[in-house]
Design a protein around this motif. Structure first.
Motif, PDB file in Angstrom:
ATOM      1  N   ALA A   1       0.884  -1.132   0.155  1.00 41.26           N
ATOM      2  CA  ALA A   1       0.048   0.019  -0.088  1.00 41.26           C
ATOM      3  C   ALA A   1       0.899   1.383  -0.248  1.00 41.26           C
ATOM      4  N   VAL A   2       1.780   1.250   0.726  1.00 39.09           N
ATOM      5  CA  VAL A   2       2.563   2.675   0.805  1.00 39.09           C
ATOM      6  C   VAL A   2       3.624   2.430  -0.355  1.00 39.09           C
ATOM      7  N   SER A   3       3.966   1.478  -0.919  1.00 34.34           N
ATOM      8  CA  SER A   3       4.827   1.516  -2.103  1.00 34.34           C
ATOM      9  C   SER A   3       4.276   2.057  -3.333  1.00 34.34           C
ATOM     10  N   LEU A   4       2.762   1.887  -3.303  1.00 34.59           N
ATOM     11  CA  LEU A   4       1.925   2.566  -4.564  1.00 34.59           C
ATOM     12  C   LEU A   4       1.790   3.846  -4.239  1.00 34.59           C
ATOM     13  N   TYR A   5       2.239   4.507  -3.150  1.00 31.93           N
ATOM     14  CA  TYR A   5       2.104   6.053  -3.014  1.00 31.93           C
ATOM     15  C   TYR A   5       2.927   6.906  -4.171  1.00 31.93           C
ATOM     16  N   TRP A   6       4.237   6.631  -4.028  1.00 34.57           N
ATOM     17  CA  TRP A   6       4.938   7.401  -4.869  1.00 34.57           C
ATOM     18  C   TRP A   6       4.696   7.709  -6.446  1.00 34.57           C
ATOM     19  N   PRO A   7       4.407   6.559  -7.088  1.00 32.33           N
ATOM     20  CA  PRO A   7       3.993   6.532  -8.420  1.00 32.33           C
ATOM     21  C   PRO A   7       2.504   7.413  -8.666  1.00 32.33           C
ATOM     22  N   SER A   8       1.725   7.048  -7.686  1.00 34.66           N
ATOM     23  CA  SER A   8       0.431   7.917  -7.479  1.00 34.66           C
ATOM     24  C   SER A   8       0.569   9.196  -7.436  1.00 34.66           C
ATOM     25  N   TYR A   9       1.693   9.676  -6.736  1.00 34.70           N
ATOM     26  CA  TYR A   9       1.817  11.196  -6.798  1.00 34.70           C
ATOM     27  C   TYR A   9       2.309  11.546  -7.797  1.00 34.70           C
TER      28      TYR A   9
ATOM     29  N   ALA B   1      -0.595  12.106  -9.974  1.00 31.56           N
ATOM     30  CA  ALA B   1      -1.626  13.070  -9.648  1.00 31.56           C
ATOM     31  C   ALA B   1      -1.125  14.584  -9.606  1.00 31.56           C
ATOM     32  N   ALA B   2       0.128  14.905  -9.517  1.00 32.31           N
ATOM     33  CA  ALA B   2       0.667  16.125  -9.316  1.00 32.31           C
ATOM     34  C   ALA B   2       1.047  16.551 -10.654  1.00 32.31           C
ATOM     35  N   GLY B   3       0.937  16.091 -11.808  1.00 32.28           N
ATOM     36  CA  GLY B   3       1.040  16.439 -12.959  1.00 32.28           C
ATOM     37  C   GLY B   3      -0.202  16.565 -13.697  1.00 32.28           C
ATOM     38  N   ARG B   4      -0.094  16.650 -15.105  1.00 31.25           N
ATOM     39  CA  ARG B   4      -1.521  16.867 -15.915  1.00 31.25           C
ATOM     40  C   ARG B   4      -1.990  15.568 -16.188  1.00 31.25           C
ATOM     41  N   GLY B   5      -3.512  15.588 -16.153  1.00 24.14           N
ATOM     42  CA  GLY B   5      -4.007  14.193 -16.379  1.00 24.14           C
ATOM     43  C   GLY B   5      -5.360  14.180 -15.541  1.00 24.14           C
ATOM     44  N   TYR B   6      -5.987  12.965 -15.648  1.00 24.04           N
ATOM     45  CA  TYR B   6      -7.416  12.750 -14.876  1.00 24.04           C
ATOM     46  C   TYR B   6      -7.290  12.951 -13.551  1.00 24.04           C
ATOM     47  N   LEU B   7      -6.009  12.292 -12.876  1.00 24.50           N
ATOM     48  CA  LEU B   7      -6.134  12.456 -11.207  1.00 24.50           C
ATOM     49  C   LEU B   7      -5.871  13.872 -10.927  1.00 24.50           C
ATOM     50  N   HIS B   8      -5.039  14.431 -11.417  1.00 24.42           N
ATOM     51  CA  HIS B   8      -4.789  15.993 -11.027  1.00 24.42           C
ATOM     52  C   HIS B   8      -6.268  16.830 -11.182  1.00 24.42           C
ATOM     53  N   HIS B   9      -6.635  16.159 -12.254  1.00 21.66           N
ATOM     54  CA  HIS B   9      -8.293  17.181 -12.384  1.00 21.66           C
ATOM     55  C   HIS B   9      -9.209  16.432 -11.541  1.00 21.66           C
TER      56      HIS B   9
END
Length: 885
Positions: free
Chosen positions: A191-199, A202-210
């Protein structure tokens, strides 16, 4: 017409449903905040229990004292440096967002935020709150400030996520160690390992950021990777610091193993929601690296050194910065900021630590003082290290060392006690604590060369000295809830110290009074006795010596001076109740304001507004707040007038409507014509019943006093109640002798009466206070009394007649009224079994009065129920009577 469905264009959600869902979610989060830490600690305590079974406390003490001094100081310095690695996050982000804040200022508040967050916790909300306050006070706009702290908060844990990924890839064997559930460890790491790629996504442009960060500007790929690298360096440095602390404690573990264990333990600690992962982090490290016996003692020593180096030492340095950064302004601005945080979808999570940050100065100092006392007492249970004792033996006989040992116990107990005064910002507590800290540092050196404790006490003394300006109060309320919590904490520390002694010295010690060389067990037994005596002596001394307002009931001369003030300067609606003599009177030094008040527990409760010229009222309110704050009291003003509410709002008070008072404009009152027909009917009926009205001037003869007492006693007996006071008059001959008495007679005997109160010669308003009648008085007797009083006041050229208060009248009538007022409206609607709220309002309505609202003012952030309970106790004459009513 069919209402629009949730999917249709015209649909608007019912805000009550939205509020209800939000409140349910908030309750769920609050429950999780308390349940998850308790559950995590319970699981790890049970799991790590086998390691503690082999734990030798003497070995822990010996391992701690065998730490090399220069290595320890180097690690402490390294901890301060490593804790500053959070600064690049804020500097880089604020440069990218072009915020108008200087880098030096950013570095200062960033380091402060990180050091405070490590100890305080709140899932990172503390650091985000400090960052937001610092940025906005430096001139940054709220929206860019939120974007800055959001990016800093989201990127800060990416380094830990990377470390857990490396553990998952290259050090999975750690999950196979005994005592740890491999499945649980694998789930946490995944669970914790998945955080850095998610960040990064999400911090760039794309669906997660929007979808989740649309209010914040996106970062470029280079910027995101830069923050990721900074975070990895930050967490890797902390892991290496842990390994260095373990190495200094002679724990044989490789850097990679230490960092892997650190990553897993830190991840579990963060998920537990406990500040700093305290307990969870240590328990997991014991499970991963502990092998029992001496190794466990050395491991605990290394973990303790890590806590001191990375958490406690930077925390002390951060506390030194607090006086120079006023993050939260004084007064009601704190509550305004809380409301602003509440309304923002991101900031609302920071409303909890915001109040902590607003009072963090004295909190930190109090916690540090309490910790110092606890350390002195707990370490007093351990025997002195033999090597250090050998250095002292040629110079100090054992009797002197034992005396220093017992004196350090006294110092520790007093520090626990003084911490309450430090929390209250009390001047006397500051001076006393400084003396005890410095004396304690000398005593621990003389009892056994405990250099570490001496340095701790000196550091806290320096911390107090740098915050000396915070200590301005003279005292604090002994009966407050905060004092009771502090007292309970003291008892817990004393109990834990005694329990620790029973573990260390399980054998029966020699009897007290022996002249033989005292064993450590006997020394601890004596220390426990001294500890208890000191604690009880402190309680007794504090109870009698705590500074409090120099108050006493007013004598006849004081009441005469108050009457002259009301006549010559100003009066309020309830000034005449000062003459009861049951309230304290406070005249300001400049003689421009007079307040009548009572004290219950930690509440200073006034009756009505301060009596003063209208232009001076804001200053009088501020003076009252300062006077109460000087003694740690909470000011509350009971039954203040609606015309002055803006002054209380500006002074940081919340307002609660209590009801309405009825005032008859005498110019419109008449016995003539159509409007006076019902009043003439009242008079005619009274004439048929043989009733007569009369106003008796003072002094009254003894026969009149006897008849008044009979009427009063019968009235009380019929209602099964005792006299009440404070905001209402009661039958007291000295009080009633100050007013004319209006009476109703039948066949020459008094059957009803009321004292006629006037406005100390201002000629504007008349009224009544105490009114009573016999049970068998004819129906309409009190109507007759009121009509005669109204006519008498009109003939005397008064403008108004005050019929008194109708409690809860007009409270909570609007759908948008505050929740507490809407709850009081339910009492008004359904509480007639206990008090005739509606009947009183309806009775006074027959005289066509003008209704004027009356309010309670109390400080923001203070529980209303506590204030109302103490007000009720003042009025009814005690808590038992308040509960019975």
């Amino acid at each position: 017409m069919t209402p629009p469905s949730p999917g249709s264009e015209g649909y608007r959600p019912d805000m009550s449903e939205v509020d209800g869902s939000a409140s349910s979610a908030a309750r769920g989060i609050a429950l999780l905040r308390w349940l998850l830490p308790v559950l995590a600690l319970t699981i790890l305590t049970v799991s790590a229990g086998r390691e503690f079974e082999h734990l030798d406390l003497h070995a822990v003490q010996l391992a701690f004292h065998q730490l090399d001094l220069y290595s320890t100081l180097s690690l402490l310095a390294a901890g301060v440096v490593i804790s500053s690695l959070s600064i690049p996050y804020d500097i880089l982000i604020n440069q990218w967002l072009a915020l108008p804040v200087k880098p030096a200022y950013i570095a200062r508040f960033s380091w402060l935020a990180a050091a405070m967050s490590n100890v305080v916790g709140f899932m990172g909300m503390t650091s985000s709150t400090i960052r937001y306050l610092a940025l906005t006070r430096a001139g940054a706009a709220p929206k860019p400030a939120v974007a800055s702290i959001l990016h800093a908060a989201l990127s800060a844990t990416t380094g830990l996520s990377v470390l857990t990924t490396l553990v998952l890839l290259f050090h999975r064997d750690m999950l196979q160690l005994p005592g740890l559930s491999a499945t649980l460890g694998l789930l946490v790491l995944t669970a914790v390992s998945l955080y850095w790629p998610s960040y990064l996504v999400a911090a760039g442009r794309g669906y997660l950021h929007h979808r989740y960060l649309s209010d914040t500007p996106s970062l470029t790929a280079q910027q995101r990777l830069t923050l990721l690298a900074v975070s990895v360096i930050d967490w890797l440095a902390v892991g290496l610091l842990l390994w260095a602390c373990l190495h200094a404690a002679h724990v044989d573990v490789s850097p990679t193993t230490a960092i892997a264990a650190f990553a897993l333990s830190q991840a579990l600690g963060m998920l537990s929601l406990i500040p700093g992962g305290l307990g969870v982090f240590e328990g997991t490290m014991l499970l991963l690296l502990g092998t029992g016996g001496t190794a466990t003692a050395e491991l605990l020593t290394g973990l303790l050194l890590f806590r001191v180096a990375y958490y406690f030492t930077p925390f002390l340095f951060a506390a030194q910065l607090l006086p120079g950064i006023q993050l939260v302004p004084e007064g009601s601005a704190v509550d305004e900021m809380v409301r602003r945080f509440q309304s923002h979808p991101i900031l609302r999570f920071g409303r909890v630590p915001l109040r902590f940050v607003a009072q963090i100065g004295t909190r930190v100092l109090a916690y540090a003082t309490f910790t110092a006392g606890a350390v002195l007492l707990v370490t007093a249970a351990f025997p002195t290290v033999v090597d250090r004792l050998a250095i002292l033996e040629p110079y100090l006989p054992w009797q002197m060392r034992e005396g220093f040992h017992l004196s350090s116990v006294i110092a520790g107990t007093l520090l626990l006690a003084m911490s309450r005064g430090i929390r209250a910002g009390m001047r006397g507590a500051y001076r006393g604590t400084q003396i005890i800290l410095l004396a304690g540092a000398l005593l621990v050196l003389l009892r056994g060369l405990d250099i570490e404790e001496a340095l701790l006490l000196v550091a806290i003394s320096i911390l107090l000295r740098s915050n000396q300006a915070r200590f301005t109060r003279r005292g604090y309320a002994l009966s407050s809830v905060r004092t009771l919590r502090w007292l309970a904490a003291m008892v817990v520390v004393l109990f834990v110290t005694g329990f620790l002694g029973t573990i260390l010295y399980a054998t029966q010690p020699p009897p007290l009074g022996t002249n033989e060389l005292l064993t450590h067990a006997v020394g601890f037994e004596r220390a426990l006795l001294i500890m208890s005596i000191t604690f009880l002596a402190w309680l007794a001394w504090t109870w009698y010596a705590m500074p409090a307002p120099a108050v006493k009931r007013p004598n006849a001369q004081s009441l005469q001076q108050a009457s002259r003030f009301y006549s010559d300067v100003s009066r309020t609606t309830y000034s005449y109740l000062s003459l009861l003599g049951d309230k304290y009177l406070r005249l300001t030094d400049d003689g421009r304001s007079l307040v009548q008040y009572g004290i219950k527990r930690n509440h200073l409760i006034t009756l009505g507004d301060p009596a003063c010229a209208p232009a001076y009222l804001p200053q009088a309110i501020q003076d009252l707040r300062r006077f109460a704050d000087d003694y740690g009291l909470i000011p509350a003003l009971y039954q203040i007038e609606e015309a002055h509410l803006h002054h209380y709002h500006e002074a940081g008070f919340r307002l609660l409507k209590l009801g309405e008072t009825a005032r008859v404009e005498l110019a419109s009152f008449t016995l003539e014509g159509k409007h006076g027909s019902k009043y003439r009917s009242i008079l005619n009926r009274a004439g048929r019943d043989g009733l007569t009205f009369e106003i008796l001037p003072q002094p009254l003869d003894e026969n009149a006093w006897r008849q008044l007492r009979v009427v009063s006693d019968a009235w009380l007996a019929d209602r099964g109640m005792a006299e009440i006071g404070f905001s209402l008059g009661y039958f007291d001959r000295a009080y009633l002798a100050r007013f004319p008495i209006a009476i109703v007679k039948r066949e020459g005997n008094i059957i009803a009466f009321a004292n006629v109160v006037e406005d100390f010669g201002h000629g504007q308003e008349s009224g009544i206070d105490l009114m009573r009648h016999l049970t068998d008085a004819p129906h309409g007797t009190m109507d007759f009394l009121f009509v005669q009083l109204l006519q008498h006041a009109k003939d005397a050229h008064f403008c108004w007649f005050d019929l008194g208060m109708a409690p809860l009248s007009g409270v909570g009538r609007s759908h948008w009224s505050p929740l507490n007022e809407r709850l009081l409206k339910l009492v008004y609607e359904f509480g007639n079994r206990f008090y005739n709220y509606k009947g009183l309002r309806q009775y006074k309505e027959k005289f066509h009065p003008e209704w004027r609202s009356m309010y309670l003012a109390y400080p923001h952030g203070h529980p209303l129920a506590s204030v109302l309970f103490d007000v009720t106790a003042l009025i009814t004459g005690g808590y038992w009577r308040a509960l019975r009513r």
